[in-house]
Design a protein around this motif. Sequence first.
Motif, short mmCIF file in Angstrom:
data_model
loop_
_atom_site.label_atom_id
_atom_site.label_comp_id
_atom_site.label_asym_id
_atom_site.label_seq_id
_atom_site.Cartn_x
_atom_site.Cartn_y
_atom_site.Cartn_z
N VAL A 102 30.33 -11.40 -11.13
CA VAL A 102 31.20 -11.35 -9.95
C VAL A 102 30.46 -11.99 -8.78
O VAL A 102 29.35 -11.53 -8.43
CB VAL A 102 31.59 -9.90 -9.60
CG1 VAL A 102 32.51 -9.88 -8.40
CG2 VAL A 102 32.23 -9.23 -10.81
N PRO A 103 30.98 -13.06 -8.20
CA PRO A 103 30.31 -13.68 -7.06
C PRO A 103 30.07 -12.67 -5.95
O PRO A 103 30.90 -11.78 -5.70
CB PRO A 103 31.28 -14.79 -6.62
CG PRO A 103 32.06 -15.10 -7.87
CD PRO A 103 32.19 -13.80 -8.58
N LEU A 121 42.36 -15.73 -2.79
CA LEU A 121 41.15 -15.99 -2.00
C LEU A 121 40.57 -17.33 -2.40
O LEU A 121 40.39 -17.62 -3.58
CB LEU A 121 40.13 -14.87 -2.23
CG LEU A 121 40.67 -13.43 -2.03
CD1 LEU A 121 39.61 -12.41 -2.41
CD2 LEU A 121 41.11 -13.24 -0.59
N GLY A 122 40.30 -18.16 -1.39
CA GLY A 122 39.76 -19.49 -1.67
C GLY A 122 38.88 -19.95 -0.54
O GLY A 122 38.36 -19.16 0.24
N TRP A 123 38.75 -21.27 -0.35
CA TRP A 123 37.81 -21.86 0.60
C TRP A 123 38.49 -22.91 1.44
O TRP A 123 39.54 -23.45 1.10
CB TRP A 123 36.61 -22.44 -0.15
CG TRP A 123 36.01 -21.45 -1.10
CD1 TRP A 123 36.24 -21.35 -2.42
CD2 TRP A 123 35.15 -20.39 -0.75
NE1 TRP A 123 35.56 -20.30 -2.97
CE2 TRP A 123 34.87 -19.67 -1.95
CE3 TRP A 123 34.55 -19.94 0.46
CZ2 TRP A 123 34.04 -18.55 -1.98
CZ3 TRP A 123 33.72 -18.85 0.40
CH2 TRP A 123 33.47 -18.16 -0.79
N ARG A 130 34.01 -24.38 -4.96
CA ARG A 130 33.62 -23.09 -5.51
C ARG A 130 34.86 -22.41 -6.08
O ARG A 130 35.98 -22.72 -5.67
CB ARG A 130 32.99 -22.20 -4.42
CG ARG A 130 31.58 -22.62 -4.04
CD ARG A 130 31.03 -21.74 -2.94
NE ARG A 130 31.67 -22.05 -1.67
CZ ARG A 130 31.41 -21.38 -0.54
NH1 ARG A 130 30.56 -20.37 -0.55
NH2 ARG A 130 32.00 -21.72 0.58
N GLY A 131 34.65 -21.49 -6.99
CA GLY A 131 35.77 -20.79 -7.60
C GLY A 131 36.45 -19.83 -6.66
O GLY A 131 35.81 -19.20 -5.81
N GLY A 132 37.77 -19.70 -6.82
CA GLY A 132 38.54 -18.77 -6.00
C GLY A 132 38.75 -17.47 -6.75
O GLY A 132 38.15 -17.22 -7.81
N ALA A 133 39.58 -16.63 -6.18
CA ALA A 133 39.86 -15.33 -6.79
C ALA A 133 41.30 -14.92 -6.46
O ALA A 133 41.93 -15.44 -5.53
CB ALA A 133 38.87 -14.29 -6.30
#
Length: 454
Positions: A102-103, A121-123, A130-133
């Motif tokens: 888990v990041p 959730l992202g950037w 990077r990976g989102g959630a």
Amino acid sequence: MTTRPRTSLRWLLVRRLVALQAMVLAILTVAWIGTLWAGGFVVPPEPEDQTIDAIRDAVARDESGGLTLRQTPMLARQFAAMPELWFLVRDKSGHSISRGEVPAEFARIGDALDAVGQARLGWTIGDAPRGGARMRWIDAPGGPLQILAGAGGTVPWHRFAGVVAALMASIILPVTVVMALATLIATPMVVRRSLAGLATAAAEAEAIDIDRRGTQLPLDLVPSEIVPLVRAVNDALRRLDEGLERRELFLANAAHEVRTPIAILQTRIESLDLGPQTARLLEDMKRLSTLADQLLDVERLGQTAAPWGAVDLVDIARRTTADLAPLAIAAGYEIGFENTVDVLTMPGDEGALERAIANLIQNAIQYGGRRGRILVRVSASELCVTDEGPGVPIGDRERVFEPFYRVSPGTRGAGLGLNLVREIARLHGGRVEIKDSPTGAHVAIMFGARSRLR
């Protein structure tokens, strides 16, 4: 050869219109959904939702109330498809369970999202990839659970199929049913009204017979698509009328032309010495003369009938029998006349009735076997001619009234006599029958209520 079943135009239109409406509606619905999807107004099924559903089904409670993870086939398939898959599950009591790496940035925000039902959730655009959630609160048997899982995966085809089926059931199917009902009700009414003129033309066509010449089917109420067919039928009727007129003119001219040489030949035969051969020649000449008269009768019956008047059927039959008696005696017959009433008055054409009776007597002379007695009898109900010949077979008793039909192809005559008798009887509202007789032929004309005794 089998005949294909006829298809009703109205039901053919109903089926095709309903199918066309359903197809157009489906195309419009797909185009509409595609437009909304492309514009961002429709959110497609997300692959993380499939992962969250698999995690929800695998999470359970242990004896102390904590969270535990069961290995389920669905979760195993998700890990097989995404080896880097991670997730974090927690409840509001502080119990949690995780799987995978888990990041750190996502591990610290779980309790901060307790008041949020779901989130992606992202950037920021431009940051390093990077990976989102994906986070979602779900209702589980042990209470609400917050599941936070890494982004990615694929949406299975049955999820898309379910979305499409839902759209079909909620939009396309109800609208199609309503449109189909409207088409089912309206189309037969429209077809019936549109083809009303065709029904009138069909009724006119059913009434056409040989006595109604020059009939044309109406065009004013016929749909424009069917006008060429009705015009073709009218042209065919016109050609048939012209051909029938030419045939009748030919018969009339031929009959008129042949009477003169027949009369000359008969005069020359009568000037010969009387003998058996002379009698046979005179009989043959009478047959030729009768044929000419019959051809003229065919033409006369197709023309406007002569003025009718009150005629005495007893008197007509007596005179006609007397006129043909010499011919019958010369052929070897005895001939007699009987009447059970003194006068039988009826409205009619005297000349036509004479020809009908003469045809019956001449028929008896020709087919009576040249022996025995020919009897003409008039009663209150019928006029009949009987002979002592072989009679008419039961199977031929209807067909002998057809024009040019002969029981035996080798017999003399043109096969017009009985046909003319039937037509003259019909002209006077009567009918002709060949009845059973122990001695020979028994042909009777019944005139019905038109005649009256005096």
